[in-house]
Design a protein around this motif. Sequence first.
Motif: not given
Length: 233
Positions: A1-20
Amino acid sequence: MSRRLSGVRPSVHTPLQDDDSIDFDTLRREVDWAFSVGADGLGTGMVSEVLRLTYGERIELTERLVEFAAGRGPVFAAVVAESTKQSLEYAVAAERAGCDAVMAVPPLTTRLSVDQMVEHYRSLVEGIGIPVIVQDASGYVGQSIPLPVCVRLLETYGPERIVFKPEGSPIGPQLSALRDATQGKARIFEGSGGILLVDAYRRGIEGTMPGMDLLDAVVALWRALCAGDERRT
């Protein structure tokens, strides 16, 4: 069962290497930092560069986020794509990876009618067993989602399966319109990065989905609002 969404839930910034390629070591540290400053969960969104990634990279990113979160909070995954078929593939993969919800915008380059948009989201909701976050990102990209679409989806599937993130301009009135049209039943998140959080909170939101920048400040503001601490807001 999925957990309830509430509060502060950020979207991550995907870090990339020099080769993408994705820098997963940095991503792990980013996730650890998010939870250390009080995030209630996290996931991927438009700011996570998902449209720049290959299919395989998107699947691995989702799987690694679940792994790195390590049960500390719910994880959601963006399933934006140019067809319902593609979005559903990403959604099924996200559920299989252990995500608690997926977040979907309509196709970005195809304008859908109200009925077609309802059908797009219907396919997602009925194709997986976790909630679908209906994201209107039209404030910066894509087609707006008409209010009747949101009402029909909520009436059909209920607030445990359908969550909303309206980001069309002006955000405040859109939040209130959705709240009023659903008699307060809609579970709504805002995504202004904290800029409009005070106003949005007073309109009855369930939480906020900012980016990772200024996350510690957004968490502090959210906590103050929930505590009724006007001095700190």
